[in-house]
Enzyme design. Sequence first.
Site, PDB file in Angstrom:
ATOM      1  N   GLY A 231      10.583   0.714  -0.142  1.00 17.34           N
ATOM      2  CA  GLY A 231      10.830  -0.491  -0.926  1.00 17.34           C
ATOM      3  C   GLY A 231      11.904  -0.276  -1.975  1.00 17.34           C
TER       4      GLY A 231
ATOM      5  CB  SER B 297      -0.934   0.002   1.214  1.00 14.51           C
ATOM      6  OG  SER B 297      -0.189  -0.087   2.427  1.00 14.51           O
ATOM      7  N   GLY B 298       2.086   1.141  -0.498  1.00  9.34           N
ATOM      8  CA  GLY B 298       2.966   2.302  -0.609  1.00  9.34           C
ATOM      9  C   GLY B 298       2.735   3.061  -1.906  1.00  9.34           C
TER      10      GLY B 298
ATOM     11  CB  CYS C 115      11.139   2.548 -12.430  1.00  6.00           C
ATOM     12  SG  CYS C 115      12.550   3.035 -11.411  1.00  6.00           S
TER      13      CYS C 115
ATOM     14  CB  ILE D 286       4.794   1.020  -6.569  1.00  2.30           C
ATOM     15  CG1 ILE D 286       6.113   1.731  -6.889  1.00  2.30           C
ATOM     16  CG2 ILE D 286       4.420   0.081  -7.712  1.00  2.30           C
ATOM     17  CD1 ILE D 286       7.295   0.799  -7.076  1.00  2.30           C
TER      18      ILE D 286
ATOM     19  CG  ASN E 148      13.934  -4.125  -3.180  1.00  2.00           C
ATOM     20  OD1 ASN E 148      12.756  -4.232  -3.459  1.00  2.00           O
ATOM     21  ND2 ASN E 148      14.479  -4.793  -2.159  1.00  2.00           N
TER      22      ASN E 148
END
Length: 319
Positions: free
Chosen positions: A169, A16-17, A134, A19, A173
């Site tokens: 996130g 639910s961030g 991305c 993205i 990463n």
Amino acid sequence: MTSTGTNKVKVAIIGSGNIGTDLMIKVLRNSEYLEMGAMVGIDPASDGLARASRLGVPTTADGVEGLIAMAGFDEIEIVFDATSAKAHIANDARLRPLGKRLIDLTPAAIGPYVVPAVNADDHLDAPNVNMVTCGGQATIPIVAAVARVVPVAYAEIVASIASKSAGPGTRANIDEFTETTSQAIVSVGGARRGKAIIILNPAEPPLVMRDTVFCLVNAPDPGMHDEIRRSVEKMVADVAAYVPGYRLKQQVQIAEIPADQPIETLLADPHRPTHQVSVFLEVEGAAHYLPAYAGNLDIMTSAGLQVAERIAALNGVSR
């Protein structure tokens, strides 16, 4: 795959961030074949869960186990994972045996890489597909556009995104970002070797996403240069069809490599390329959730949505 009473496929989003929330809004506003079945998080106070609730989307703050326990879980057919590479491994292990199709927006890369403008239809039957990163979504189409004209001995991409658009996130990463993107430059883009670099730009006010693609090729014929430019321009138009803010920042540059430029360490074989192709891109976001500078979010969620739409269409969901 079956359709629901509204003739659309139900999907869930885990994460639910930034993205996940942007993707949810795209599904609600723009999707022809999909409808939201659940928004899943682990923070009850997250803005994404609150926004989903206000929009009438079922929510849970208990992660993947909360999703499985939801009343409408059996109706959900596609699950987007917008968490982290580590979390996706656990989510995949839990959901795939239950017959759920996963679209991975993390760099976990359990399933095959998919970049819609390049190989959208190659893995539509895979139980888990990976949307690379991305930076990969922005640059790999350009590498592929060059590679369909002339072999690419080496491709290097630099993705610069606004620091404000990089959530926890993304920051967790960074290593997986570079590794996954580098691998996909080769396996999807078609380069012999690939390298990826990401920059979190702290500039204020935040700048839109910028991407640079360098390709080393053997192209002594000037006529081939025109073919490369046309191929890149066509690919930019193909990506812009589902990411409207995607565009060339300037004309494609093709320059002869000086004889004394040390490029041998970049190459997989001793055959020295003759030219460097340089492509400069800009990705402006649609501002569905975050401001327009967050083009990195927009291209990732737009690509994931594109793949899910194709999966649903392939399985007979009508408009």
